[in-house]
Design a protein around this motif. Sequence first.
Motif, PDB file in Angstrom:
ATOM      1  N   ASP A 124       0.826  -1.200   0.000  1.00  0.00           N
ATOM      2  CA  ASP A 124       0.000   0.000   0.000  1.00  0.00           C
ATOM      3  C   ASP A 124       0.862   1.253   0.000  1.00  0.00           C
ATOM      4  N   ASN A 125       2.153   1.100   0.220  1.00  0.00           N
ATOM      5  CA  ASN A 125       3.092   2.215   0.183  1.00  0.00           C
ATOM      6  C   ASN A 125       3.720   2.272  -1.206  1.00  0.00           C
ATOM      7  N   VAL A 126       3.657   3.421  -1.861  1.00  0.00           N
ATOM      8  CA  VAL A 126       4.106   3.515  -3.254  1.00  0.00           C
ATOM      9  C   VAL A 126       5.598   3.223  -3.396  1.00  0.00           C
ATOM     10  N   PHE A 127       6.397   3.608  -2.411  1.00  0.00           N
ATOM     11  CA  PHE A 127       7.829   3.379  -2.527  1.00  0.00           C
ATOM     12  C   PHE A 127       8.189   1.915  -2.263  1.00  0.00           C
ATOM     13  N   GLY A 183       0.616  14.405   0.030  1.00  0.00           N
ATOM     14  CA  GLY A 183       1.233  14.406   1.349  1.00  0.00           C
ATOM     15  C   GLY A 183       1.204  13.051   2.020  1.00  0.00           C
ATOM     16  N   THR A 184       0.979  11.987   1.252  1.00  0.00           N
ATOM     17  CA  THR A 184       0.942  10.635   1.809  1.00  0.00           C
ATOM     18  C   THR A 184       1.600   9.660   0.849  1.00  0.00           C
ATOM     19  N   GLN A 188      -4.118   3.858  -0.748  1.00  0.00           N
ATOM     20  CA  GLN A 188      -5.525   4.008  -0.370  1.00  0.00           C
ATOM     21  C   GLN A 188      -5.850   5.449   0.025  1.00  0.00           C
ATOM     22  N   GLU A 189      -4.929   6.112   0.698  1.00  0.00           N
ATOM     23  CA  GLU A 189      -5.161   7.514   1.047  1.00  0.00           C
ATOM     24  C   GLU A 189      -5.102   8.400  -0.197  1.00  0.00           C
ATOM     25  N   MET A 190      -4.267   8.032  -1.152  1.00  0.00           N
ATOM     26  CA  MET A 190      -4.242   8.767  -2.426  1.00  0.00           C
ATOM     27  C   MET A 190      -5.579   8.632  -3.149  1.00  0.00           C
ATOM     28  N   ILE A 191      -6.138   7.417  -3.141  1.00  0.00           N
ATOM     29  CA  ILE A 191      -7.429   7.194  -3.787  1.00  0.00           C
ATOM     30  C   ILE A 191      -8.503   8.058  -3.135  1.00  0.00           C
ATOM     31  N   SER A 192      -8.416   8.209  -1.809  1.00  0.00           N
ATOM     32  CA  SER A 192      -9.399   9.059  -1.117  1.00  0.00           C
ATOM     33  C   SER A 192      -9.238  10.532  -1.458  1.00  0.00           C
ATOM     34  N   GLN A 193      -8.081  10.898  -2.017  1.00  0.00           N
ATOM     35  CA  GLN A 193      -7.840  12.282  -2.432  1.00  0.00           C
ATOM     36  C   GLN A 193      -7.812  12.399  -3.959  1.00  0.00           C
ATOM     37  N   ALA A 194      -8.592  11.556  -4.637  1.00  0.00           N
ATOM     38  CA  ALA A 194      -8.594  11.545  -6.101  1.00  0.00           C
ATOM     39  C   ALA A 194      -8.948  12.912  -6.678  1.00  0.00           C
ATOM     40  N   ASP A 195      -9.882  13.619  -6.051  1.00  0.00           N
ATOM     41  CA  ASP A 195     -10.286  14.932  -6.555  1.00  0.00           C
ATOM     42  C   ASP A 195      -9.146  15.945  -6.432  1.00  0.00           C
ATOM     43  N   VAL A 196      -8.320  15.820  -5.388  1.00  0.00           N
ATOM     44  CA  VAL A 196      -7.170  16.711  -5.208  1.00  0.00           C
ATOM     45  C   VAL A 196      -6.140  16.468  -6.317  1.00  0.00           C
ATOM     46  N   ILE A 197      -5.912  15.191  -6.606  1.00  0.00           N
ATOM     47  CA  ILE A 197      -4.959  14.838  -7.665  1.00  0.00           C
ATOM     48  C   ILE A 197      -5.472  15.316  -9.018  1.00  0.00           C
ATOM     49  N   PHE A 198      -6.764  15.121  -9.263  1.00  0.00           N
ATOM     50  CA  PHE A 198      -7.362  15.514 -10.536  1.00  0.00           C
ATOM     51  C   PHE A 198      -7.269  17.031 -10.748  1.00  0.00           C
TER      52      PHE A 198
END
Length: 777
Positions: A124-127, A183-184, A188-198
């Motif tokens: 779940d960690n990208v690195f 900032g994560t 899964q936390e990135m998915i929850s911030q999909a609108d921020v990424i978009f």
Amino acid sequence: MLFAVFFPILLALIIPFLSKWKTTIHTGYFVLLAPLSIFIYFLQFIGTDFQTRSGSYSWIPSLNINLDFYLDGLSLLFVLLISGIGALVTFYSIFYLDTSEKLGHFYVYLLIFMTAMFGVVLSDNVFVLYTFWELTSISSFLLIGYWNFKERSRYGALKSMLITVFGGLSMLGGFIILVNITGTTSIQEMISQADVIFASPYFVLTLVLIVLGAFTKSAQFPFHIWLPDAMEAPTPVSAYLHSATMVKAGIFLIARFTPIYTLSELFFVIISGFGIITLIWGSFMAVRQTDLKGILAFSTISQLGMIMAMLGFGTKAAIFAAVFHILNHATFKGSLFMVAGIIDHESGTRDIRKLGGLMTLMPISATLAFFGTFSMAGVPLPFLNGFYSKEKFFDASLNLGESSLWIAEILRVAIPYLAVFGSIFTFVYSMYLVFGTFLGEKHLDKLPKKPHEAPIGMLIPPSILIIGVIVIGLFPNLVNESFLAFTAEAIYGKPVETHIQFWHGLIPAFYMSLIVVVVGTILALYQKKWRKVYDYFPGKLSFNRVYDWLIAKLESYSKTLTDSYMNGSIRRYMILILTAIVLVTFSVMLITGGFVIDYSDLAPITIQEVFVALAMAFAAIATIFTRNKIAAILILGVVGYGLAVLFVFYRAPDLALTQLVVETITVALFLLCFYHLPNLRERTEGIKEKSGNLIISVAFGLLMTMVAISAHSSKAFEAISQYFIETSYKLGGGDNVVNVILVDMRGIDTLFEIVVLGIAALGIYSLVKLRSKKEAE
């Protein structure tokens, strides 16, 4: 989950010892323990009451990099494929690989690859995901090049690693940008911030970088060229890497990040556009091949393109169809690779032009191949799982919805036609594979050895997979309701309820399947009439030619560049190194305001210190002009002993003693080696060379002086020295702070410094022995 991920690589540590018993018991039996136990463990999570699970284990918390694992429907599907087919491939390899092979090497590579794949699909960690991702490239390089005595094996291994590592580095760039946006490091936390990424201006850039990683790993056009050359690997490797694991890693990556990027129509254009091109190109080129594994390689490319296209559609039906086909493809393609290996093993060739009529000689293998190829072709029979997912693919291609982008709208209209076109060639190469091998005229005189049915051990794994093809075909909702629905939900982000059935009535998707069968049958029957098209196409447009040209030019230009400065001149090397250090360090410190001079807290300079410093400076300068070796050694000693005196002035007796000992030993060693030292020659450089030497020396000296003063003068953060003073006795039990730091607080550093010295000593000893041996000869 931590143990499940690392169990294979832990087992790999003892495989070299167990492989010594391979003449008594095949090493594969020990290896089988890892994938089989992991498969059994994860079976418990299948069921209608499935719940996601997670686990976190500290690794590098200061960088927010921990071993975070996450099990949902998507990762569960892949874990079961990796472990289940991994167990079958391991069992198959026991009978495929002779004990005369380097089994220890093979199984160590295989177990490392298993761990890498488990890490990719569970991270779940990208690195952490990236770390395992690159480990798949390295371990697959070793597996593909296992028969390293073959030039083609080495070529295929290097090609796969160069292309996939390029994609992996691009993917890492995308991950770094995503971390900065959200900032994560948690997916899964990135998915929850999909609108921020978009909403980020870097949205498209991250999409392109991550897609590059997925496309190179999953052999999407135009990066597909590595996969056919990877067929030089032993068949168990091909069956494992190219049916259920490595090539599916890119599919997994796109599926995992679909909730983020499906917000953009660009995602549909890129993923579905390249996916459908890959489907067509792979199926078209598969018919051209004459090697059984070559046909299967291009068929894998086309099937991966189809799955990728469905993920790009982004609809509920398309995502479920993609998930379903991931499972189906693993079953029939894994079995077909194993059958191809059986044919090669028992007949001595994979050239389909030399094969034919093997059905009477290898009836079980022929039966397995018929089921596998007909399922791959999507023949509408209720006991073939491939038809179900192929028809769902057609149905999903007809229901893509409206698009605001003109290119997306064109693609939406064209995709159903392109899907049928690519599937026609899928049908053709499937029939070409099975009928060209098992029916028709026998060519026993062209075969290296008379073919016969394989031993039962080699037939069991493909038989299990074909049983899976039939069972899923007859009872598709068993796998649907137990975990496929949860897999689709993990990608789509919402519950996906789909009932699978063979007959949906006379719907457009069924007519599309009929067109594929009818037109595909005609093309298969009259294949010789139109095969001449391959004499002209692709021809010089081959991407393999482009790759070979790029590699050749890269090597040529690299050699030219390297030869321009690697000319054997130590002076040239020192000039380049020191110039680079001066320019880079000076520029960085100037830009960042790193040059700081602060005399406020300095002790007064005494006359004794000035005298010693001047003596050291004169001695250092004198070494440049002296022409006597003994004088140069002694003058150089003045510099070292002067530094020891300064340590005494600064109340550091331990450092002074250390410096005295080191300097004494150094001077003694120089004197012991006096006879072997080169003669000091008169300098023959011109004024130009001397001026260059002077400028570089002065610039480097001034830079080091400024760095030292700035380091002392800067107070960007609290000095760590106070921490050592306060805790050295409490933590290390010693009054001497320096000793406590070296032995306790930095004990590992000190240990490895000693190791480095030991390695250097061994190297020197080896050189001395080699020279002595050469002189003796």
